[in-house]
Every structure is written in structure tokens, then in C-alpha cells.
Design an enzyme around this catalytic site. Structure first.
Site, PDB file in Angstrom:
ATOM      1  N   GLN A  14       0.817  -1.081   0.126  1.00  0.00           N
ATOM      2  CA  GLN A  14      -0.091  -0.043   0.003  1.00  0.00           C
ATOM      3  C   GLN A  14       0.843   1.265   0.077  1.00  0.00           C
ATOM      4  O   GLN A  14       1.313   1.787   0.965  1.00  0.00           O
ATOM      5  CB  GLN A  14      -0.867   0.030   1.484  1.00  0.00           C
ATOM      6  CG  GLN A  14      -1.967   0.992   1.131  1.00  0.00           C
ATOM      7  CD  GLN A  14      -3.044   0.314   2.103  1.00  0.00           C
ATOM      8  OE1 GLN A  14      -3.247  -0.565   2.723  1.00  0.00           O
ATOM      9  NE2 GLN A  14      -4.023   1.540   2.561  1.00  0.00           N
ATOM     10  N   GLY A  15       1.221   1.555  -1.048  1.00  0.00           N
ATOM     11  CA  GLY A  15       2.376   2.841  -1.187  1.00  0.00           C
ATOM     12  C   GLY A  15       1.417   4.112  -1.396  1.00  0.00           C
ATOM     13  O   GLY A  15       0.308   4.044  -1.373  1.00  0.00           O
ATOM     14  N   ALA A  16       2.565   5.059  -1.514  1.00  0.00           N
ATOM     15  CA  ALA A  16       1.647   6.378  -1.676  1.00  0.00           C
ATOM     16  C   ALA A  16       0.996   6.288  -2.911  1.00  0.00           C
ATOM     17  O   ALA A  16      -0.238   7.079  -3.097  1.00  0.00           O
ATOM     18  CB  ALA A  16       2.585   7.647  -1.447  1.00  0.00           C
ATOM     19  N   GLU A  17       1.528   5.813  -4.000  1.00  0.00           N
ATOM     20  CA  GLU A  17       1.167   6.244  -5.408  1.00  0.00           C
ATOM     21  C   GLU A  17       0.162   5.122  -5.707  1.00  0.00           C
ATOM     22  O   GLU A  17      -0.840   5.301  -6.472  1.00  0.00           O
ATOM     23  CB  GLU A  17       2.211   6.234  -6.297  1.00  0.00           C
ATOM     24  CG  GLU A  17       2.946   7.489  -6.471  1.00  0.00           C
ATOM     25  CD  GLU A  17       2.025   8.641  -6.366  1.00  0.00           C
ATOM     26  OE1 GLU A  17       1.335   8.718  -7.313  1.00  0.00           O
ATOM     27  OE2 GLU A  17       2.408   9.912  -5.866  1.00  0.00           O
ATOM     28  N   LYS A  35      -2.841  -3.362  -9.971  1.00  0.00           N
ATOM     29  CA  LYS A  35      -2.363  -1.906  -9.405  1.00  0.00           C
ATOM     30  C   LYS A  35      -3.345  -0.902  -9.666  1.00  0.00           C
ATOM     31  O   LYS A  35      -3.712  -0.461 -10.464  1.00  0.00           O
ATOM     32  CB  LYS A  35      -1.078  -1.614 -10.477  1.00  0.00           C
ATOM     33  CG  LYS A  35      -0.249  -0.601  -9.662  1.00  0.00           C
ATOM     34  CD  LYS A  35       1.254  -0.419 -10.474  1.00  0.00           C
ATOM     35  CE  LYS A  35       2.044   0.633  -9.946  1.00  0.00           C
ATOM     36  NZ  LYS A  35       3.391   0.636 -10.384  1.00  0.00           N
ATOM     37  N   ASP A 144      12.555   4.644 -12.217  1.00  0.00           N
ATOM     38  CA  ASP A 144      12.719   4.160 -10.668  1.00  0.00           C
ATOM     39  C   ASP A 144      13.285   2.932 -10.691  1.00  0.00           C
ATOM     40  O   ASP A 144      12.628   2.021 -10.294  1.00  0.00           O
ATOM     41  CB  ASP A 144      11.192   4.174 -10.064  1.00  0.00           C
ATOM     42  CG  ASP A 144      11.167   3.996  -8.639  1.00  0.00           C
ATOM     43  OD1 ASP A 144      12.447   4.250  -8.111  1.00  0.00           O
ATOM     44  OD2 ASP A 144      10.258   3.573  -8.071  1.00  0.00           O
TER      45      ASP A 144
HETATM   46  N1  LIG Z   1       3.633  -8.131 -12.427  1.00  0.00           N
HETATM   47  C1  LIG Z   1       3.981  -8.256 -10.946  1.00  0.00           C
HETATM   48  N2  LIG Z   1       4.251  -9.491 -10.490  1.00  0.00           N
HETATM   49  C2  LIG Z   1       4.508  -9.762  -9.346  1.00  0.00           C
HETATM   50  N3  LIG Z   1       4.718  -8.874  -8.482  1.00  0.00           N
HETATM   51  C3  LIG Z   1       4.788  -7.851  -8.715  1.00  0.00           C
HETATM   52  C4  LIG Z   1       4.205  -7.187  -9.984  1.00  0.00           C
HETATM   53  N4  LIG Z   1       4.446  -5.992 -10.029  1.00  0.00           N
HETATM   54  C5  LIG Z   1       4.676  -5.687  -8.853  1.00  0.00           C
HETATM   55  N5  LIG Z   1       4.903  -6.522  -7.951  1.00  0.00           N
HETATM   56  C6  LIG Z   1       5.294  -6.572  -6.474  1.00  0.00           C
HETATM   57  O1  LIG Z   1       4.516  -5.291  -5.925  1.00  0.00           O
HETATM   58  C7  LIG Z   1       5.553  -4.401  -5.402  1.00  0.00           C
HETATM   59  C8  LIG Z   1       4.853  -2.999  -5.732  1.00  0.00           C
HETATM   60  O2  LIG Z   1       4.664  -2.743  -7.113  1.00  0.00           O
HETATM   61  P1  LIG Z   1       5.302  -1.755  -7.948  1.00  0.00           P
HETATM   62  O3  LIG Z   1       4.404  -1.613  -9.428  1.00  0.00           O
HETATM   63  O4  LIG Z   1       6.658  -1.652  -7.930  1.00  0.00           O
HETATM   64  O5  LIG Z   1       4.482  -0.257  -7.396  1.00  0.00           O
HETATM   65  P2  LIG Z   1       5.302   0.973  -6.245  1.00  0.00           P
HETATM   66  O6  LIG Z   1       5.110   1.919  -7.289  1.00  0.00           O
HETATM   67  O7  LIG Z   1       4.338   0.647  -5.142  1.00  0.00           O
HETATM   68  O8  LIG Z   1       6.561   0.559  -6.165  1.00  0.00           O
HETATM   69  C9  LIG Z   1       6.935  -4.878  -6.328  1.00  0.00           C
HETATM   70  O9  LIG Z   1       7.933  -4.111  -5.620  1.00  0.00           O
HETATM   71  C10 LIG Z   1       6.786  -6.360  -6.442  1.00  0.00           C
HETATM   72  O10 LIG Z   1       7.134  -7.089  -5.342  1.00  0.00           O
HETATM   73 MG   LIG Z   2       8.227  -0.380  -7.297  1.00  0.00          MG
END
Ligand SMILES: Nc1ncnc2c1ncn2[C@@H]1O[C@H](COP(=O)(O)OP(=O)(O)O)[C@@H](O)[C@H]1O
Ligand SMILES: [Mg+2]
Length: 257
Positions: A14-17, A35, A144
Site C-alpha cells: 500500500q504505497g503512496a502512489e 495495481k 525508478d
Molecule cells: N507484475 C508483477 N508480478 C509480481 N509482483 C509484482 C508485479 N508488479 C509488482 N509486483 C510486486 O509489487 C510491488 C509493488 O509494485 P510496483 O509496481 O513496484 O509499485 P510501487 O510504485 O508501489 O513500487 C513490487 O515491488 C513487487 O514486489
Molecule cells: Mg516499485
């Protein structure tokens, strides 16, 4: 803005974005990642809706562009821009961050054949350099590039998996050869299309900082990434020169505070 819908899945982050859930898509055996960009109550409603829509569409476009150009990333299954949702392929595998921790921390284990692990780690770094080189050659800036946003996916994995594995612990790569894994980039939420050498150099700089803070032994590994980038990216010479400048600026900034 469409009202948020209840998501049937497990909240992973549960991030800010964004809020990120693991769920299934169409069939119970096909795992997916959802997402969602939540609304920001402190932002003007119309502006919030536009921004959410823009970021959601932009991320999905970048993912599609990468895939169509041969850079591995999750396939986009469905986009609901009004709700700020992307449903995408679930990548089964550890992040490079978790991976480095588990393998570098175990480095002092005398039972491990360290030499063979080192050689395999080097080839994995080669693959990461190649992937980023390809990404930059198609003029995509990740925005990022951290070790959490680079994942390792077991080759030949179609996405579906046996029920027993779905709830298992985070994957650690143990007996298999590292070459059985593909480098997959995730999280293009801050990405953009740009041919600017400066933008590409900053991308590498962000990764460098992430690597160095992930593990003290990662410095050597990052150099292998850069070396591979140099060989695999057409515009690498200018970008790497630019990286020197970005590093200097970064150092000055941290000295000033
Ligand atoms: N397509 C995916 N398959 C599996 N795990 C994922 C995938 N996308 C994101 N994650 C997991 O969810 C976390 C957060 O997603 P991410 O897209 O990086 O969002 P944020 O912007 O919050 O970092 C990632 O660090 C990873 O562990
Ligand atoms: Mg990320």
C-alpha cells in the site's frame, strides 16, 4: 472518477502512489497483479482524476511498448483508466533485491560452491545490463530503476501455477542455474519516452545508488551491469560519460546536504 471497487485479492503493498494486489484473472489458475492508484482527497477532484488517468494510461502504454520491442515486462491484461487500475501478468520470481540478499548474505557459507555462484551472478548482471541497454535503445526511461523493480522470472513459466505454490514463501533461487531466469522490469509508474542522454544517465545513477545501498558486495556486480550496458546499448558511450557528470552533481549535493 469512478468509485473504487472492492478488490478480490491479497494486498501486497500500500504505497503512496499505488495499492498493489495479487489476484487471479478470468481463471482461478491464472494469477495476476492489480495495481490501483487511489484517489488523493487533498487534490482537486478534476485534477486528481486527470492525473490518475494519465499515470495509469502512461504506465500501461510503456509496458506495451516494452513488450512489443522485446524488453521483458508484465503483459497488460486490462486497463480501467477511470478507476486508475491496471491488471497485469503476475511475475513469479524474486526481485533482484531479495535475490542479492539471499545470495550475497549466504556468501560466507563454506558449504556453498562460491565460485560457481559468483560466475552465475556475473551472468545475471550481464543480463540486467543488456535489458537496460535495450530499454534505453528504444528510448524508454524507467524512472525508478531500483533493485525491487527488477524481477527474475523462471523461464517457461506461463503465468499459471499449481495451487500449492500460490501461497508459498517468497521465491529463493536455490538449486537451479541462474541462467534459467529472465530479467523482467516492473513498475513503469514514473517512466517516460525520451531520447535524452541525461535522462538515461539519471536512470543508471538511480540504479547505482540502489545497488550500493542494497548490499556492500554489490559494487562489483554493478560494474558488470555497466560493462554489459556499454556493449549492448548503441548510445552507451555518451550516456556513460553523462553518468560521470550526474555522479559529480550527486556528490556535490550530498556534501552541501
Ligand atoms: N507484475 C508483477 N508480478 C509480481 N509482483 C509484482 C508485479 N508488479 C509488482 N509486483 C510486486 O509489487 C510491488 C509493488 O509494485 P510496483 O509496481 O513496484 O509499485 P510501487 O510504485 O508501489 O513500487 C513490487 O515491488 C513487487 O514486489
Ligand atoms: Mg516499485
Amino acid at each position: 472518477m469512478a468509485p473504487p471497487r472492492p478488490i478480490d485479492g491479497t494486498l501486497l503493498k500500500q504505497g503512496a502512489e499505488a495499492h498493489v494486489y495479487k489476484s487471479t484473472f478470468l481463471l482461478p489458475t491464472v494469477p495476476c497483479l492489480i495495481k490501483v492508484r487511489p484517489t488523493k482527497p487533498y487534490r482537486h477532484a478534476t485534477l486528481d482524476m486527470r492525473l490518475t488517468k494519465h499515470r495509469c494510461v502512461s504506465e500501461a502504454r510503456l509496458l506495451n511498448r516494452c513488450r512489443s520491442m522485446g524488453v521483458l515486462c508484465p503483459a497488460v491484461y486490462f486497463v480501467d483508466e477511470k478507476r486508475g487500475e491496471i491488471i497485469m501478468e503476475w511475475i513469479e520470481g524474486p526481485s533482484v533485491r531479495d535475490f542479492l540478499h539471499s545470495h550475497l548474505d549466504g556468501a560466507s557459507d563454506p558449504d556453498k560452491e562460491q565460485n560457481s555462484i559468483d560466475v552465475q551472478l556475473d551472468s545475471l548482471m550481464e543480463a540486467i545490463g543488456q535489458t537496460i541497454g535495450k530499454l534505453h535503445d528504444i528510448d524508454i526511461i524507467h524512472g525508478d530503476l531500483t533493485t525491487s523493480n527488477i524481477m527474475l522470472k523462471r523461464r517457461g513459466n506461463s503465468g499459471s501455477m499449481p495451487e500449492a505454490q500460490q501461497t508459498g514463501p517468497a521465491l529463493a533461487i536455490t538449486e537451479e542455474s541462474f541462467s534459467d531466469f529472465d530479467v523482467v522490469l516492473i513498475d513503469f509508474g514514473l517512466g517516460q519516452v525520451s531520447n535524452s542522454d541525461e535522462d538515461k544517465a539519471v536512470d543508471l545513477y538511480v540504479l547505482e545508488r540502489a545497488f550500493l545501498s542494497t548490499h556492500p558486495r554489490a559494487t562489483r556486480l554493478f560494474n558488470i551491469i555497466l560493462d554489459s550496458y556499454k556493449r549492448n546499448c548503441l548510445g552507451s558511450a555518451v550516456v556513460l560519460r553523462r553518468l560521470q557528470e550526474v555522479r559529480l552533481r550527486g556528490r556535490k549535493k550530498s556534501m552541501i546536504g
